[in-house]
Design a protein around this motif. Structure first.
Motif, PDB file in Angstrom:
ATOM      1  N   PHE A   4       0.747  -1.183  -0.378  1.00 45.01           N
ATOM      2  CA  PHE A   4       0.082  -0.114  -0.426  1.00 45.01           C
ATOM      3  C   PHE A   4       0.684   1.318  -0.172  1.00 45.01           C
ATOM      4  O   PHE A   4       1.969   1.128   0.033  1.00 45.01           O
ATOM      5  CB  PHE A   4      -0.529  -0.023   0.818  1.00 45.01           C
ATOM      6  N   LYS A   5      -0.091   2.786  -0.227  1.00 46.50           N
ATOM      7  CA  LYS A   5       1.062   3.716  -0.372  1.00 46.50           C
ATOM      8  C   LYS A   5       0.830   4.081   1.563  1.00 46.50           C
ATOM      9  O   LYS A   5      -0.218   3.732   2.275  1.00 46.50           O
ATOM     10  CB  LYS A   5      -0.064   4.657  -0.904  1.00 46.50           C
ATOM     11  N   VAL A   6       1.702   4.410   1.378  1.00 50.34           N
ATOM     12  CA  VAL A   6       1.936   4.641   3.147  1.00 50.34           C
ATOM     13  C   VAL A   6       2.139   6.294   3.443  1.00 50.34           C
ATOM     14  O   VAL A   6       2.742   6.261   2.788  1.00 50.34           O
ATOM     15  CB  VAL A   6       3.010   3.923   4.028  1.00 50.34           C
ATOM     16  N   VAL A   7       1.420   6.707   4.624  1.00 50.03           N
ATOM     17  CA  VAL A   7       1.941   7.929   5.444  1.00 50.03           C
ATOM     18  C   VAL A   7       2.719   8.036   6.372  1.00 50.03           C
ATOM     19  O   VAL A   7       2.327   6.985   7.293  1.00 50.03           O
ATOM     20  CB  VAL A   7       1.074   9.009   4.911  1.00 50.03           C
ATOM     21  N   LYS A   8       3.850   8.668   6.557  1.00 48.97           N
ATOM     22  CA  LYS A   8       4.711   8.294   8.149  1.00 48.97           C
ATOM     23  C   LYS A   8       4.015  10.251   8.929  1.00 48.97           C
ATOM     24  O   LYS A   8       4.603  10.933   8.626  1.00 48.97           O
ATOM     25  CB  LYS A   8       5.291   8.789   7.233  1.00 48.97           C
ATOM     26  N   ILE A   9       3.662   9.231  10.043  1.00 51.11           N
ATOM     27  CA  ILE A   9       3.141  10.812  10.632  1.00 51.11           C
ATOM     28  C   ILE A   9       4.488  10.202  11.729  1.00 51.11           C
ATOM     29  O   ILE A   9       4.528   9.093  13.365  1.00 51.11           O
ATOM     30  CB  ILE A   9       1.874  10.309  11.635  1.00 51.11           C
ATOM     31  N   LEU A  10       4.454  10.778  12.581  1.00 53.22           N
ATOM     32  CA  LEU A  10       5.762  11.756  13.093  1.00 53.22           C
ATOM     33  C   LEU A  10       6.341   9.938  12.850  1.00 53.22           C
ATOM     34  O   LEU A  10       7.180   8.897  14.270  1.00 53.22           O
ATOM     35  CB  LEU A  10       5.164  11.434  15.018  1.00 53.22           C
ATOM     36  N   GLY A  11       6.835   9.709  12.414  1.00 54.22           N
ATOM     37  CA  GLY A  11       7.846   8.622  11.472  1.00 54.22           C
ATOM     38  C   GLY A  11       7.477   7.324  11.893  1.00 54.22           C
ATOM     39  O   GLY A  11       7.974   6.118  11.712  1.00 54.22           O
ATOM     40  N   VAL A  12       6.203   6.923  12.137  1.00 53.58           N
ATOM     41  CA  VAL A  12       4.771   5.919  12.271  1.00 53.58           C
ATOM     42  C   VAL A  12       4.599   5.552  10.547  1.00 53.58           C
ATOM     43  O   VAL A  12       3.467   6.549  10.361  1.00 53.58           O
ATOM     44  CB  VAL A  12       4.575   6.316  13.521  1.00 53.58           C
ATOM     45  N   ARG A  13       4.433   4.909  10.280  1.00 50.85           N
ATOM     46  CA  ARG A  13       3.663   3.886   9.107  1.00 50.85           C
ATOM     47  C   ARG A  13       2.119   3.422   9.773  1.00 50.85           C
ATOM     48  O   ARG A  13       1.851   3.223  10.581  1.00 50.85           O
ATOM     49  CB  ARG A  13       4.273   2.737   8.511  1.00 50.85           C
ATOM     50  N   VAL A  14       1.642   4.567   8.855  1.00 47.36           N
ATOM     51  CA  VAL A  14       0.342   4.001   8.649  1.00 47.36           C
ATOM     52  C   VAL A  14      -0.234   4.267   7.255  1.00 47.36           C
ATOM     53  O   VAL A  14       0.009   5.114   6.304  1.00 47.36           O
ATOM     54  CB  VAL A  14      -1.024   5.227   9.259  1.00 47.36           C
ATOM     55  N   ASP A  15      -0.767   2.982   6.808  1.00 47.86           N
ATOM     56  CA  ASP A  15      -1.340   2.828   5.394  1.00 47.86           C
ATOM     57  C   ASP A  15      -2.354   3.597   4.587  1.00 47.86           C
ATOM     58  O   ASP A  15      -3.134   3.446   5.623  1.00 47.86           O
ATOM     59  CB  ASP A  15      -1.504   0.970   5.465  1.00 47.86           C
ATOM     60  N   LYS A  16      -2.305   3.993   3.719  1.00 51.03           N
ATOM     61  CA  LYS A  16      -3.588   4.497   3.038  1.00 51.03           C
ATOM     62  C   LYS A  16      -4.571   3.318   2.463  1.00 51.03           C
ATOM     63  O   LYS A  16      -4.538   3.785   1.141  1.00 51.03           O
ATOM     64  CB  LYS A  16      -3.394   5.750   2.071  1.00 51.03           C
ATOM     65  N   VAL A  17      -5.524   3.237   3.084  1.00 49.25           N
ATOM     66  CA  VAL A  17      -5.700   1.886   3.004  1.00 49.25           C
ATOM     67  C   VAL A  17      -7.656   2.497   2.958  1.00 49.25           C
ATOM     68  O   VAL A  17      -7.575   2.753   4.127  1.00 49.25           O
ATOM     69  CB  VAL A  17      -5.862   0.269   3.320  1.00 49.25           C
ATOM     70  N   THR A  18      -7.765   2.088   2.269  1.00 46.93           N
ATOM     71  CA  THR A  18      -9.718   2.613   2.157  1.00 46.93           C
ATOM     72  C   THR A  18     -10.180   1.065   3.486  1.00 46.93           C
ATOM     73  O   THR A  18      -9.475   0.173   3.090  1.00 46.93           O
ATOM     74  CB  THR A  18     -10.696   2.352   1.152  1.00 46.93           C
ATOM     75  N   LYS A  19     -11.435   0.941   3.512  1.00 47.37           N
ATOM     76  CA  LYS A  19     -12.188  -0.326   4.305  1.00 47.37           C
ATOM     77  C   LYS A  19     -12.018  -1.058   3.478  1.00 47.37           C
ATOM     78  O   LYS A  19     -11.497  -2.467   3.817  1.00 47.37           O
ATOM     79  CB  LYS A  19     -13.666  -0.245   4.996  1.00 47.37           C
ATOM     80  N   ALA A  20     -12.840  -1.613   2.087  1.00 44.86           N
ATOM     81  CA  ALA A  20     -12.950  -2.287   1.283  1.00 44.86           C
ATOM     82  C   ALA A  20     -10.890  -2.723   1.339  1.00 44.86           C
ATOM     83  O   ALA A  20     -11.103  -4.060   0.811  1.00 44.86           O
ATOM     84  CB  ALA A  20     -13.689  -1.587  -0.302  1.00 44.86           C
ATOM     85  N   GLN A  21     -10.147  -1.949   0.806  1.00 48.40           N
ATOM     86  CA  GLN A  21      -8.656  -2.448   1.077  1.00 48.40           C
ATOM     87  C   GLN A  21      -7.792  -3.298   2.230  1.00 48.40           C
ATOM     88  O   GLN A  21      -7.533  -3.917   1.635  1.00 48.40           O
ATOM     89  CB  GLN A  21      -7.828  -1.506   0.021  1.00 48.40           C
ATOM     90  N   ALA A  22      -8.427  -2.391   2.777  1.00 47.18           N
ATOM     91  CA  ALA A  22      -8.146  -3.739   4.359  1.00 47.18           C
ATOM     92  C   ALA A  22      -8.330  -4.457   4.829  1.00 47.18           C
ATOM     93  O   ALA A  22      -7.782  -6.089   4.135  1.00 47.18           O
ATOM     94  CB  ALA A  22      -8.627  -2.573   5.501  1.00 47.18           C
ATOM     95  N   LEU A  23     -10.237  -5.403   4.201  1.00 43.65           N
ATOM     96  CA  LEU A  23     -10.780  -6.621   4.176  1.00 43.65           C
ATOM     97  C   LEU A  23      -9.925  -6.964   3.186  1.00 43.65           C
ATOM     98  O   LEU A  23      -9.190  -8.666   3.332  1.00 43.65           O
ATOM     99  CB  LEU A  23     -12.249  -6.208   3.462  1.00 43.65           C
ATOM    100  N   GLU A  24      -9.636  -6.236   1.515  1.00 42.48           N
ATOM    101  CA  GLU A  24      -8.890  -7.587   0.521  1.00 42.48           C
ATOM    102  C   GLU A  24      -7.782  -7.837   1.420  1.00 42.48           C
ATOM    103  O   GLU A  24      -7.350  -9.048   0.442  1.00 42.48           O
ATOM    104  CB  GLU A  24      -8.552  -6.888  -1.007  1.00 42.48           C
ATOM    105  N   ALA A  25      -6.527  -7.248   1.912  1.00 46.75           N
ATOM    106  CA  ALA A  25      -5.498  -7.458   1.927  1.00 46.75           C
ATOM    107  C   ALA A  25      -5.825  -8.381   3.290  1.00 46.75           C
ATOM    108  O   ALA A  25      -4.984  -9.818   3.731  1.00 46.75           O
ATOM    109  CB  ALA A  25      -5.295  -6.033   2.834  1.00 46.75           C
ATOM    110  N   PHE A  26      -6.841  -8.518   4.689  1.00 46.36           N
ATOM    111  CA  PHE A  26      -7.129  -9.528   5.669  1.00 46.36           C
ATOM    112  C   PHE A  26      -7.173 -10.934   4.708  1.00 46.36           C
ATOM    113  O   PHE A  26      -6.642 -12.022   4.698  1.00 46.36           O
ATOM    114  CB  PHE A  26      -8.272  -9.094   6.400  1.00 46.36           C
ATOM    115  N   ARG A  27      -8.604 -10.679   3.303  1.00 42.68           N
ATOM    116  CA  ARG A  27      -8.570 -11.854   2.698  1.00 42.68           C
ATOM    117  C   ARG A  27      -6.898 -12.793   2.264  1.00 42.68           C
ATOM    118  O   ARG A  27      -6.567 -14.203   1.653  1.00 42.68           O
ATOM    119  CB  ARG A  27      -9.453 -11.413   1.339  1.00 42.68           C
ATOM    120  N   ARG A  28      -6.065 -12.182   1.709  1.00 50.23           N
ATOM    121  CA  ARG A  28      -4.957 -13.215   1.104  1.00 50.23           C
ATOM    122  C   ARG A  28      -4.515 -12.810   2.528  1.00 50.23           C
ATOM    123  O   ARG A  28      -3.315 -14.493   1.868  1.00 50.23           O
ATOM    124  CB  ARG A  28      -4.566 -11.516   0.783  1.00 50.23           C
TER     125      ARG A  28
END
Ligand code: UDP
Length: 243
Positions: A4-28
């Motif tokens: 996924f594309k990520v944004v670093k907030i205070l040096g900490v990774r957060v994935d730029k995922v939608t709910k649907a993309q997060a669920l698809e990642a979980f399915r995989r």
């Protein structure tokens, strides 16, 4: 590792995922052959991780998915000019993941919270989600020397998805410490979610959730959280100015 594309907030990774993309990642993950860690940080946890190298390393390098839980992270990403599209609350993600497990005939283990809470959450979820199989549950107040028997219990249950509610970073450290022996395909750190599913704590009404005010409702319900409130504006300013 996720792509996924990520944004670093205070040096900490957060994935730029939608709910649907997060669920698809979980399915995989369910089709994979190792135990993948899902972290669901809010602003408070990102702030903690920014000051805690061990937690930051786990989030940045070891997690398979890091969902943006909470409007604090959405605002911080906008202030950085690298906006996250939508909030993916850990509890909502986990609920969809559990529903998907029910549809796919996969089973779930609930670990954490005070005695009786995981059991009540299991009963409620099984009542509400047709076909759901909760493979097992256990409270989150065990001694360090009991950890390997907890892992054995989870493995013996045959669960595919482990919901871990030990608070952060305890839950993330637990999963990483045991990921090589855990047979689940995915493990998500979920903070107070079992308390809510059990009925012990109420989720904010839709108005609060829809208007980005869930944090306010939590402050009202759990006044001990009030002391953390002044940290939020400071968090946003620090997140905005740090590159
Ligand atoms: N918890 C647990 N074992 C522990 C500490 C906490 O199971 O040793 C549970 C606690 O009962 C609660 C959840 O972890 O259900 C989240 O706790 P808290 O709200 O304090 O964590 P945070 O919001 O900081 O993640």
């Amino acid at each position: 590792m996720a792509d996924f594309k990520v944004v670093k907030i205070l040096g900490v990774r957060v994935d730029k995922v939608t709910k649907a993309q997060a669920l698809e990642a979980f399915r995989r993950m369910l089709d994979g052959d190792s135990c993948e860690l899902i972290v669901t940080p809010n602003a408070e946890i990102v702030e903690k991780a920014s000051k805690t190298p061990q937690l930051r390393r786990i989030i940045n390098e070891e997690a398979a998915l890091v969902t943006p839980d909470g409007v604090g992270l959405i605002y911080a990403s906008r202030l950085k000019g690298d906006p996250i599209e939508e909030k993916v609350a850990g509890i909502d993600f986990a609920r969809s993941a559990i529903e998907l497990c029910a549809q796919l005939g996969r089973s779930v283990y609930l670990l954490g919270s005070k005695p009786g809470v995981a059991e009540a959450a299991a009963a409620n979820l099984e009542k509400e989600i047709p076909g759901l199989k909760i493979a097992g549950f256990r409270d989150g107040y065990f001694k360090d020397e009991e950890e390997s028997s907890v892992v054995e219990e989870i493995n013996a249950s045959g669960a595919d998805f482990l919901c871990v509610a030990l608070g952060s970073p305890k839950q993330e450290y637990f999963v990483i410490r045991h990921r090589d022996s855990l047979k689940v395909k995915a493990a998500a750190g979920l903070g107070g979610s079992l308390d809510i599913w059990s009925g012990q704590l109420n989720r904010a009404p839709a108005f609060y959730i829809d208007h980005g005010l869930e944090w306010l409702y939590r402050m009202i319900q759990e006044p001990r959280r009030l002391k953390r409130l002044p940290a939020l504006p400071v968090f946003l300013i620090k997140a905005a100015i740090r590159r």
